[in-house]
Write an enzyme that holds these catalytic residues in place. Structure first.
Site, PDB file in Angstrom:
ATOM      1  N   CYS A   1       0.823  -1.219   0.000  1.00 53.01           N
ATOM      2  CA  CYS A   1       0.000   0.000   0.000  1.00 53.01           C
ATOM      3  C   CYS A   1       0.854   1.265   0.000  1.00 53.01           C
ATOM      4  CB  CYS A   1      -0.892   0.047   1.233  1.00 53.01           C
ATOM      5  SG  CYS A   1      -1.958  -1.349   1.438  1.00 53.01           S
TER       6      CYS A   1
ATOM      7  N   HIS B   1     -12.660  -5.138  -2.601  1.00 53.39           N
ATOM      8  CA  HIS B   1     -11.404  -5.084  -1.840  1.00 53.39           C
ATOM      9  C   HIS B   1     -11.542  -4.284  -0.541  1.00 53.39           C
ATOM     10  CE1 HIS B   1      -6.766  -4.187  -2.106  1.00 53.39           C
ATOM     11  NE2 HIS B   1      -7.200  -4.114  -0.873  1.00 53.39           N
TER      12      HIS B   1
ATOM     13  N   GLU C   1     -27.749  12.465   8.362  1.00 50.17           N
ATOM     14  CA  GLU C   1     -27.074  13.322   9.347  1.00 50.17           C
ATOM     15  C   GLU C   1     -25.558  13.119   9.376  1.00 50.17           C
ATOM     16  OE1 GLU C   1     -28.341  15.735  10.988  1.00 50.17           O
ATOM     17  OE2 GLU C   1     -26.845  16.155  12.531  1.00 50.17           O
TER      18      GLU C   1
END
Ligand SMILES: [Zn+2]
Length: 195
Positions: A34, A138, A81
């Site tokens: 990552c 994923h 909200e």
């Protein structure tokens, strides 16, 4: 986990996200796939923190969008909200309002996580106000921007604050994704024209 197990990079030295220069690189470990995606959030959005999860609700949202007549690459929801927990966008003041529409792009998954970098960056360019990108089948990448330049002096404080801020965005998103899945089950549309 110990401090010496953590990879350390200097952001300004990263010219090619695939050929990274490390200040600390634990020899027995492997850096996360990552990493180039986190670098994209840090560089393109001045993020102080980036979180990646394989949230089942996030995955379900991408599956629901996949099932539509054509692959949909955008999750949209309004008149809820919890949308107020999200900022208006990078460099913008204030948060979204109750009637505003929260938009999160979806990119297609790849067998190797680092190959998501180009499409993630393209989605960030196309949706400059987004704080997250969903990855089909994923999970999701979520980041939080640096809140206050003045606090940059106290790096540790900013890191903790931003981690908390990003964590709250992540929790809010997961809440919205779960709600959206339940709404879909009940046949309630994500977008409504209440104003
Ligand atoms: Zn992942």
């Amino acid at each position: 986990m110990r401090p010496e197990n953590i990879y350390v990079l200097e952001l300004s030295k990263q010219v090619d996200p695939r050929n990274r220069i490390y200040l600390r690189s634990p020899p027995a470990l492997k850096p996360s796939q990552c990493t180039p995606l986190f670098i994209a959030a840090f560089k393109k959005r001045n993020a102080g923190c980036c979180i990646h999860t394989h949230s089942q609700w996030a995955v379900l949202i991408t599956l629901l969008l996949e099932r539509r007549p054509a692959n949909t690459t955008l999750f949209e929801i309004n008149n809820i909200e919890q949308i107020k927990a999200f900022g208006k966008g990078f460099g913008k003041q204030g948060n979204l309002g109750y009637h505003d529409t929260l938009r999160i792009p979806v990119i297609e998954n790849t067998p190797h996580e680092e190959d998501l970098t180009d499409t993630l960056e393209a989605a960030m360019d196309k949706y400059p106000d987004t704080y997250a990108v969903l990855v089909r089948r994923h999970g999701v990448y979520v980041w939080g921007e640096t809140v206050d330049r003045a606090k940059a002096q106290a790096e540790r404080f900013v890191a903790i604050f931003n981690t908390m801020h990003t964590f709250l965005i992540d929790v809010s998103l997961d809440y919205l994704f779960q709600l959206a899945v339940e709404m879909k089950k009940l046949g309630i549309p994500w977008l409504s024209d209440i104003a």
